[in-house]
Motif scaffolding. Structure first.
Motif, PDB file in Angstrom:
ATOM      1  N   GLU A 368      51.870  40.548  64.739  1.00 48.10           N
ATOM      2  CA  GLU A 368      50.447  40.732  65.005  1.00 48.10           C
ATOM      3  C   GLU A 368      49.570  40.153  63.901  1.00 48.10           C
ATOM      4  O   GLU A 368      48.355  40.315  63.913  1.00 48.10           O
ATOM      5  CB  GLU A 368      50.150  42.213  65.220  1.00 48.10           C
ATOM      6  N   ALA A 369      50.167  39.443  62.942  1.00 49.72           N
ATOM      7  CA  ALA A 369      49.392  38.871  61.840  1.00 49.72           C
ATOM      8  C   ALA A 369      48.634  37.619  62.250  1.00 49.72           C
ATOM      9  O   ALA A 369      47.636  37.252  61.626  1.00 49.72           O
ATOM     10  CB  ALA A 369      50.314  38.555  60.664  1.00 49.72           C
ATOM     11  N   THR A 370      49.101  36.945  63.284  1.00 49.45           N
ATOM     12  CA  THR A 370      48.439  35.766  63.847  1.00 49.45           C
ATOM     13  C   THR A 370      48.508  35.885  65.368  1.00 49.45           C
ATOM     14  O   THR A 370      49.285  36.680  65.914  1.00 49.45           O
ATOM     15  CB  THR A 370      49.131  34.460  63.422  1.00 49.45           C
ATOM     16  N   ALA A 371      47.732  35.052  66.055  1.00 56.74           N
ATOM     17  CA  ALA A 371      47.798  35.071  67.519  1.00 56.74           C
ATOM     18  C   ALA A 371      49.174  34.668  68.021  1.00 56.74           C
ATOM     19  O   ALA A 371      49.617  35.132  69.082  1.00 56.74           O
ATOM     20  CB  ALA A 371      46.735  34.148  68.097  1.00 56.74           C
ATOM     21  N   PHE A 372      49.868  33.792  67.278  1.00 50.38           N
ATOM     22  CA  PHE A 372      51.237  33.430  67.647  1.00 50.38           C
ATOM     23  C   PHE A 372      52.109  34.670  67.524  1.00 50.38           C
ATOM     24  O   PHE A 372      52.281  35.219  66.442  1.00 50.38           O
ATOM     25  CB  PHE A 372      51.764  32.316  66.731  1.00 50.38           C
ATOM     26  N   ARG A 373      52.683  35.105  68.624  1.00 43.44           N
ATOM     27  CA  ARG A 373      53.295  36.425  68.694  1.00 43.44           C
ATOM     28  C   ARG A 373      54.808  36.442  68.511  1.00 43.44           C
ATOM     29  O   ARG A 373      55.357  37.330  67.853  1.00 43.44           O
ATOM     30  CB  ARG A 373      52.934  37.058  70.058  1.00 43.44           C
ATOM     31  N   HIS A 374      55.521  35.495  69.106  1.00 43.02           N
ATOM     32  CA  HIS A 374      56.967  35.648  69.281  1.00 43.02           C
ATOM     33  C   HIS A 374      57.721  35.166  68.049  1.00 43.02           C
ATOM     34  O   HIS A 374      58.122  34.009  67.942  1.00 43.02           O
ATOM     35  CB  HIS A 374      57.417  34.931  70.551  1.00 43.02           C
ATOM     36  N   ARG A 375      57.905  36.085  67.124  1.00 40.52           N
ATOM     37  CA  ARG A 375      58.447  35.785  65.807  1.00 40.52           C
ATOM     38  C   ARG A 375      59.936  36.109  65.665  1.00 40.52           C
ATOM     39  O   ARG A 375      60.550  35.740  64.671  1.00 40.52           O
ATOM     40  CB  ARG A 375      57.679  36.582  64.749  1.00 40.52           C
ATOM     41  N   GLU A 376      60.485  36.839  66.600  1.00 37.31           N
ATOM     42  CA  GLU A 376      61.864  37.267  66.445  1.00 37.31           C
ATOM     43  C   GLU A 376      62.809  36.068  66.375  1.00 37.31           C
ATOM     44  O   GLU A 376      62.587  35.049  67.021  1.00 37.31           O
ATOM     45  CB  GLU A 376      62.279  38.161  67.629  1.00 37.31           C
ATOM     46  N   GLU A 377      63.866  36.222  65.586  1.00 35.98           N
ATOM     47  CA  GLU A 377      64.879  35.168  65.560  1.00 35.98           C
ATOM     48  C   GLU A 377      65.449  35.002  66.962  1.00 35.98           C
ATOM     49  O   GLU A 377      65.797  35.984  67.637  1.00 35.98           O
ATOM     50  CB  GLU A 377      65.985  35.506  64.564  1.00 35.98           C
ATOM     51  N   CYS A 378      65.541  33.777  67.425  1.00 34.93           N
ATOM     52  CA  CYS A 378      65.978  33.555  68.802  1.00 34.93           C
ATOM     53  C   CYS A 378      66.388  32.096  68.988  1.00 34.93           C
ATOM     54  O   CYS A 378      66.280  31.268  68.088  1.00 34.93           O
ATOM     55  CB  CYS A 378      64.857  33.900  69.789  1.00 34.93           C
ATOM     56  N   TYR A 379      66.821  31.800  70.203  1.00 37.21           N
ATOM     57  CA  TYR A 379      67.003  30.422  70.662  1.00 37.21           C
ATOM     58  C   TYR A 379      65.921  30.127  71.690  1.00 37.21           C
ATOM     59  O   TYR A 379      65.535  30.999  72.481  1.00 37.21           O
ATOM     60  CB  TYR A 379      68.383  30.219  71.288  1.00 37.21           C
ATOM     61  N   ASP A 380      65.440  28.905  71.680  1.00 42.23           N
ATOM     62  CA  ASP A 380      64.392  28.498  72.611  1.00 42.23           C
ATOM     63  C   ASP A 380      64.919  27.344  73.450  1.00 42.23           C
ATOM     64  O   ASP A 380      65.364  26.320  72.904  1.00 42.23           O
ATOM     65  CB  ASP A 380      63.143  28.069  71.838  1.00 42.23           C
ATOM     66  N   LEU A 381      64.889  27.509  74.762  1.00 44.23           N
ATOM     67  CA  LEU A 381      65.305  26.460  75.690  1.00 44.23           C
ATOM     68  C   LEU A 381      64.098  25.599  76.031  1.00 44.23           C
ATOM     69  O   LEU A 381      63.059  26.120  76.456  1.00 44.23           O
ATOM     70  CB  LEU A 381      65.874  27.075  76.971  1.00 44.23           C
ATOM     71  N   VAL A 382      64.219  24.290  75.852  1.00 44.96           N
ATOM     72  CA  VAL A 382      63.140  23.360  76.190  1.00 44.96           C
ATOM     73  C   VAL A 382      63.723  22.241  77.047  1.00 44.96           C
ATOM     74  O   VAL A 382      64.572  21.474  76.589  1.00 44.96           O
ATOM     75  CB  VAL A 382      62.479  22.767  74.928  1.00 44.96           C
TER      76      VAL A 382
END
Length: 461
Positions: A368-382
């Motif tokens: 919640e420190a910035t508008a960018f929310r999804h901070r958890e360590e993860c994998y991102d599919l693109v």
């Protein structure tokens, strides 16, 4: 005498207001019949073919103020063009005004404070060239023709994110023209609420004319890629899962399905180690060299500028493109099996499908420190579908959507806003911001209640 609106093929505006506007603006204003208009409305994704009624090529902040005021008073839709690299084509609009920042290229680097200020038309390749003259860098895009503006305002994923956080985490201040035509500075001490919002919420709150960044010492990195045949994709991805589970902050690693220049489907592991100790880096990446072993090993020490160009040839301007992306809830064997099914073979030889490992410094920032929310360590599919012939668009769009749907059982709630397509709807925008969305709506009502800036992944006031 009653003034009549000017009616062009793509918009309405008062001729008296336009003449005053044209007199005030110092940069070029391109109408649909002007030389250079068709080139100026082109964006990175060749699927996008939109015709604005005006393109204002601003050369300073005053031009931006005039453009915002004209669009607001004439009730014209507004698109903001920085690098124009967004796959959804949000840098251009039909029946409206494009505020084009591409001529605003000033970059000032201060080596003493390790900071840089850059205008909104700067591309990452230009920014990196300027900062690397002093052995400095900040997290930036992985294709050098990406604009600093769109990438930073949406979050900013890049090779240095594990060590130094996202682009928006390195933002110190912005100069922004809001919907009322006011020029504001937003930072941790000025207009703090607006500064919170621009770090992740894209162009929803105004036109950012300059960005001030924190820089870091970055010299040579250990980077490049290894390539395996697609027939071994499952075991390579299982190895990738285990390898990234213990990756230090200094090591950012992607896996990706792609086609080699000679037409062979491949599974790549691409990495960047940005630590100071190259011997430690060699030790850390040794398992990547040894597993398989790979058919091709292109890992080596290289200048950071070279690392930043690794994907350039794969993503030139002028291709047809359609993207889908989402965070993964782990990289299970079942998820790997589904991934392998769709990339064997891949839809187009120009297409690349990435699994990005997000970790380290970016994941230790309060969500919640910035508008960018999804901070958890993860994998991102693109899924970055790319092709050359417009006639093939239905085939590749269908393949992308089917692949994306097949992977849904393995998704978590988060999506990176910069990877959204233009057909995904408000629910997906909400998913990009999670619990931060309601606060963004409140700020949108404060700074842009009429939703002048709506040609974006829109936060509806």
């Amino acid at each position: 005498m009653i003034a009549h609106e000017t009616h062009t093929a793509s918009g309405f505006y008062s001729p008296e207001a336009f003449m005053a506007f044209r007199t005030a603006v110092q940069g070029p204003i391109l109408l649909p019949d002007a030389a250079g208009y068709d080139q100026a409305r082109k964006v990175w994704n060749a699927m996008i073919d939109r015709r604005p009624c005006l393109i204002v090529q601003c050369i300073n902040t005053a031009d931006v103020v005039h453009a915002v005021n004209f669009a607001r008073t004439q009730q014209l839709p507004v698109a903001i063009r920085g690098g124009a690299h967004n796959a959804a084509g949000l840098a251009v609009c039909d029946n409206g005004l494009v505020i084009d920042l591409s001529l605003m290229k000033e970059i000032v680097v201060d080596p003493a404070t390790m900071t840089a200020r850059a205008q909104g038309g700067v591309l990452w390749g230009e920014f990196d060239q300027a900062t690397q003259q002093h052995g400095l860098a900040t997290t930036g895009g992985v294709v050098t023709t990406t604009g600093i503006a769109g990438l930073t305002l949406g979050g900013g994923i890049g090779w240095l994110m594990g060590k130094y956080g996202l682009s928006c985490d390195n933002l110190l201040s912005v100069e922004i023209v809001t919907a009322d035509g006011q020029v504001r500075t937003a930072s941790r001490t000025q207009n703090e609420d607006l500064f919170w919002a621009v770090r992740g919420a894209g162009g929803n709150f105004g036109v950012v004319t300059s960005f001030e960044y924190q820089l870091h010492r970055v010299g040579k990195v250990l980077g490049g890629m290894v390539l395996h045949p697609i027939s071994r994709a499952k075991e390579v991805l299982q190895f990738y899962r285990e390898f990234t589970a213990t990756a230090p902050d200094e090591l950012t690693t992607y896996a990706g399905a792609l086609t080699s220049p000679d037409g062979h489907p491949m599974l790549a592991i691409v990495l960047c180690y940005c630590g100071a100790d190259m011997e430690e880096g060699e030790r850390l990446i040794a398992p990547v060299r040894q597993f398989g072993p790979p058919m091709v090993d292109m890992l080596r020490p290289m200048p950071y500028l070279e690392q930043q160009t690794l994907f350039d040839a794969a993503a030139p301007h002028g291709l047809q493109s359609y993207w889908k992306a989402n965070q993964l809830d782990g990289l299970t064997d079942e998820a790997i099996d589904t991934f392998v099914k769709y990339v064997s073979p891949i839809s187009s030889p120009r297409t690349a499908v990435l699994i990005e490992h997000h970790h380290g410094a970016m994941s230790r920032v309060d969500p919640e420190a910035t508008a960018f929310r999804h901070r958890e360590e993860c994998y991102d599919l693109v899924i970055l579908s790319l092709w050359t012939d417009p006639k093939d668009s239905p085939t590749h769009v269908r393949w992308t959507r089917e692949f994306f749907e097949a992977m849904k059982p393995f998704y978590r709630h988060g999506v990176y806003v910069n990877a959204l397509s233009d057909d995904e709807g408000n629910d997906r925008v909400r998913a990009a911001y999670g619990v931060n969305y309601d606060r963004l709506v409140e700020l949108k009502r404060l700074y842009d209640p009429a939703n002048l800036f709506r040609i974006n992944n829109n936060i509806v006031p």
